[in-house]
Design a protein around this motif. Structure first.
Motif, PDB file in Angstrom:
ATOM      1  N   GLY A 196     -13.710 -28.174  -5.745  1.00 57.22           N
ATOM      2  CA  GLY A 196     -12.610 -28.966  -5.214  1.00 57.22           C
ATOM      3  C   GLY A 196     -11.727 -28.157  -4.280  1.00 57.22           C
ATOM      4  N   GLU A 197     -11.181 -28.792  -3.285  1.00 57.67           N
ATOM      5  CA  GLU A 197     -10.413 -28.075  -2.256  1.00 57.67           C
ATOM      6  C   GLU A 197      -9.119 -27.470  -2.785  1.00 57.67           C
ATOM      7  N   ARG A 198      -8.536 -28.060  -3.849  1.00 58.42           N
ATOM      8  CA  ARG A 198      -7.253 -27.583  -4.359  1.00 58.42           C
ATOM      9  C   ARG A 198      -7.361 -26.200  -5.002  1.00 58.42           C
ATOM     10  N   ARG A 199      -8.550 -25.808  -5.407  1.00 62.35           N
ATOM     11  CA  ARG A 199      -8.732 -24.516  -6.078  1.00 62.35           C
ATOM     12  C   ARG A 199      -9.186 -23.426  -5.118  1.00 62.35           C
ATOM     13  N   VAL A 200      -9.261 -23.742  -3.837  1.00 64.95           N
ATOM     14  CA  VAL A 200      -9.790 -22.802  -2.842  1.00 64.95           C
ATOM     15  C   VAL A 200      -8.706 -22.437  -1.832  1.00 64.95           C
ATOM     16  N   ILE A 201      -8.577 -21.134  -1.562  1.00 65.02           N
ATOM     17  CA  ILE A 201      -7.776 -20.647  -0.441  1.00 65.02           C
ATOM     18  C   ILE A 201      -8.760 -20.172   0.624  1.00 65.02           C
ATOM     19  N   PHE A 202      -8.724 -20.812   1.773  1.00 61.11           N
ATOM     20  CA  PHE A 202      -9.652 -20.483   2.849  1.00 61.11           C
ATOM     21  C   PHE A 202      -9.027 -19.415   3.749  1.00 61.11           C
ATOM     22  N   GLU A 203      -9.569 -18.202   3.747  1.00 59.67           N
ATOM     23  CA  GLU A 203      -9.104 -17.210   4.705  1.00 59.67           C
ATOM     24  C   GLU A 203      -9.421 -17.719   6.104  1.00 59.67           C
ATOM     25  N   ALA A 204      -8.405 -17.814   6.925  1.00 59.15           N
ATOM     26  CA  ALA A 204      -8.572 -18.385   8.268  1.00 59.15           C
ATOM     27  C   ALA A 204      -7.527 -17.755   9.182  1.00 59.15           C
ATOM     28  N   PRO A 205      -7.805 -16.568   9.710  1.00 57.49           N
ATOM     29  CA  PRO A 205      -6.789 -15.858  10.482  1.00 57.49           C
ATOM     30  C   PRO A 205      -6.594 -16.360  11.907  1.00 57.49           C
ATOM     31  N   ARG A 206      -7.532 -17.132  12.434  1.00 56.64           N
ATOM     32  CA  ARG A 206      -7.443 -17.562  13.834  1.00 56.64           C
ATOM     33  C   ARG A 206      -6.914 -18.992  13.951  1.00 56.64           C
ATOM     34  N   THR A 207      -6.224 -19.259  15.046  1.00 55.80           N
ATOM     35  CA  THR A 207      -5.630 -20.579  15.251  1.00 55.80           C
ATOM     36  C   THR A 207      -6.672 -21.687  15.208  1.00 55.80           C
ATOM     37  N   GLY A 208      -7.779 -21.502  15.903  1.00 54.30           N
ATOM     38  CA  GLY A 208      -8.806 -22.531  15.915  1.00 54.30           C
ATOM     39  C   GLY A 208      -9.373 -22.801  14.538  1.00 54.30           C
ATOM     40  N   GLN A 209      -9.500 -21.761  13.723  1.00 55.95           N
ATOM     41  CA  GLN A 209      -9.993 -21.926  12.354  1.00 55.95           C
ATOM     42  C   GLN A 209      -8.973 -22.684  11.506  1.00 55.95           C
ATOM     43  N   GLN A 210      -7.716 -22.309  11.628  1.00 54.71           N
ATOM     44  CA  GLN A 210      -6.656 -22.996  10.878  1.00 54.71           C
ATOM     45  C   GLN A 210      -6.615 -24.470  11.238  1.00 54.71           C
ATOM     46  N   ALA A 211      -6.719 -24.761  12.530  1.00 54.77           N
ATOM     47  CA  ALA A 211      -6.688 -26.152  12.975  1.00 54.77           C
ATOM     48  C   ALA A 211      -7.882 -26.926  12.417  1.00 54.77           C
ATOM     49  N   TRP A 212      -9.039 -26.302  12.355  1.00 53.52           N
ATOM     50  CA  TRP A 212     -10.228 -26.966  11.802  1.00 53.52           C
ATOM     51  C   TRP A 212      -9.979 -27.388  10.361  1.00 53.52           C
ATOM     52  N   PHE A 213      -9.419 -26.498   9.561  1.00 49.51           N
ATOM     53  CA  PHE A 213      -9.174 -26.826   8.157  1.00 49.51           C
ATOM     54  C   PHE A 213      -8.112 -27.907   8.013  1.00 49.51           C
ATOM     55  N   VAL A 214      -7.075 -27.871   8.848  1.00 50.20           N
ATOM     56  CA  VAL A 214      -6.053 -28.912   8.783  1.00 50.20           C
ATOM     57  C   VAL A 214      -6.645 -30.265   9.161  1.00 50.20           C
ATOM     58  N   ARG A 215      -7.467 -30.295  10.194  1.00 52.60           N
ATOM     59  CA  ARG A 215      -8.088 -31.563  10.582  1.00 52.60           C
ATOM     60  C   ARG A 215      -9.036 -32.060   9.493  1.00 52.60           C
ATOM     61  N   ARG A 216      -9.727 -31.146   8.838  1.00 51.55           N
ATOM     62  CA  ARG A 216     -10.705 -31.560   7.821  1.00 51.55           C
ATOM     63  C   ARG A 216     -10.034 -31.979   6.518  1.00 51.55           C
ATOM     64  N   PHE A 217      -9.005 -31.231   6.060  1.00 54.20           N
ATOM     65  CA  PHE A 217      -8.456 -31.466   4.728  1.00 54.20           C
ATOM     66  C   PHE A 217      -6.994 -31.925   4.718  1.00 54.20           C
ATOM     67  N   GLY A 218      -6.335 -31.894   5.855  1.00 54.62           N
ATOM     68  CA  GLY A 218      -4.962 -32.364   5.912  1.00 54.62           C
ATOM     69  C   GLY A 218      -3.935 -31.250   5.829  1.00 54.62           C
ATOM     70  N   ALA A 219      -2.664 -31.649   5.877  1.00 55.85           N
ATOM     71  CA  ALA A 219      -1.558 -30.695   5.946  1.00 55.85           C
ATOM     72  C   ALA A 219      -1.491 -29.774   4.743  1.00 55.85           C
ATOM     73  N   ASP A 220      -1.939 -30.253   3.576  1.00 59.87           N
ATOM     74  CA  ASP A 220      -1.792 -29.466   2.357  1.00 59.87           C
ATOM     75  C   ASP A 220      -3.059 -28.710   1.973  1.00 59.87           C
ATOM     76  N   VAL A 221      -3.818 -28.274   2.958  1.00 65.57           N
ATOM     77  CA  VAL A 221      -4.941 -27.369   2.700  1.00 65.57           C
ATOM     78  C   VAL A 221      -4.388 -25.967   2.447  1.00 65.57           C
ATOM     79  N   ASN A 222      -5.068 -25.196   1.614  1.00 63.90           N
ATOM     80  CA  ASN A 222      -4.657 -23.819   1.332  1.00 63.90           C
ATOM     81  C   ASN A 222      -5.268 -22.876   2.369  1.00 63.90           C
ATOM     82  N   LEU A 223      -4.426 -22.136   3.076  1.00 64.82           N
ATOM     83  CA  LEU A 223      -4.881 -21.241   4.134  1.00 64.82           C
ATOM     84  C   LEU A 223      -4.486 -19.807   3.814  1.00 64.82           C
ATOM     85  N   GLY A 224      -5.422 -18.878   4.021  1.00 62.12           N
ATOM     86  CA  GLY A 224      -5.171 -17.483   3.693  1.00 62.12           C
ATOM     87  C   GLY A 224      -5.378 -16.538   4.860  1.00 62.12           C
TER      88      GLY A 224
END
Length: 259
Positions: A196-224
């Motif tokens: 499940g997405e709530r138990r995962v912190i996705f390391e995403a140091p680049r802007t394009g990567q961060q944007a991908w996760f936000v588009r896929r999972f929404g504002a409350d995705v965990n980003l690391g």
């Protein structure tokens, strides 16, 4: 914050999801204070990277500052791995607690450690800390992460980890990403499908990567592994205040229509 814009729903601290996990590569107390002055409300976990905490003569002052701003300090996994390899993991954990860490990362990307040994270390660390368990190798070209990571994530959570962290490093070119920094969606979906997405912190140091996760999972995705200087930028991505994620149709306000 002002309130004249319609923005996506966003959880507030203390958060269980929508975490922003930052990577501190050795910032001094004054630099940390500057970041916290403008962005503390948007930072949940502050990881002191690699072995920098071991060398920092002001580490206790920095951790006290983080505590004042309700930001959880996390010891990076590399230092604990090295301590484990030298047979002094218990000493490392005792020191971490004494200086003020609340979280520790348990990983196996630097030294030779089996999955069973990693789980044992998670069990030991989780007695006194919230544990972030990292999965993935630090070198590019790891074979079949979509096949191997889900089982390791499940085992790490069962051993006592609070979250699992998908490897991306500060470069954003390994693990969750290919060597060009592109997201490997099959890896992401395999991990999310398992825990499940709530138990995962996705390391995403680049802007394009961060944007991908936000588009896929929404504002409350965990980003690391967010850089200290990028915290507000990441929050704009979450809230659609940047072109990368500003997909909400424009709505004219009634008072403007009748002005």
């Amino acid at each position: 914050m002002p309130d004249f814009l319609e923005l996506p729903a966003r959880s507030a601290k203390p958060r269980a999801t929508g975490l922003t996990h930052v990577l501190d590569q050795g910032a001094g107390v004054a630099a940390a204070s500057d970041v916290l002055a403008s962005a503390a409300a948007h930072i949940d976990i502050w990881k002191i990277g690699w072995g920098t905490a071991y060398l920092d003569s002001a580490i206790e002052a920095k951790l006290a500052l983080l505590a004042e701003h309700r930001v959880a300090a996390c010891l990076g996994g590399t230092l604990l791995e090295i301590a484990w390899a030298q047979g002094v993991a218990a000493d490392c954990l005792a020191w971490a607690g004494d200086v003020g860490f609340r979280y520790v990362e348990v990983s196996r990307g630097t030294v030779a450690m089996s999955r069973t040994q990693k789980r044992e270390l998670i069990r030991r660390a989780s007695r006194d800390f919230d544990v972030l368990a990292e999965v993935g190798a630090k070198a590019p070209g790891e074979p079949n992460p979509a096949r191997h990571w889900p089982g390791e994530c499940l085992a790490d959570l069962e051993a006592g980890a609070r979250w699992v962290v998908t490897e991306g490093r500060q470069s954003g070119t390994v693990g969750t990403f290919d060597e060009a920094g592109r997201v490997r969606p099959e890896v992401v979906e395999a991990v999310v499908g398992a825990v499940g997405e709530r138990r995962v912190i996705f390391e995403a140091p680049r802007t394009g990567q961060q944007a991908w996760f936000v588009r896929r999972f929404g504002a409350d995705v965990n980003l690391g592994n967010v850089a200290l200087g990028d915290v507000l930028s990441v929050e704009t991505l979450r809230l659609g205040l940047r072109s990368d994620t500003a997909a909400v149709p424009r709505r004219e306000r009634a008072e403007r229509d009748t002005a």
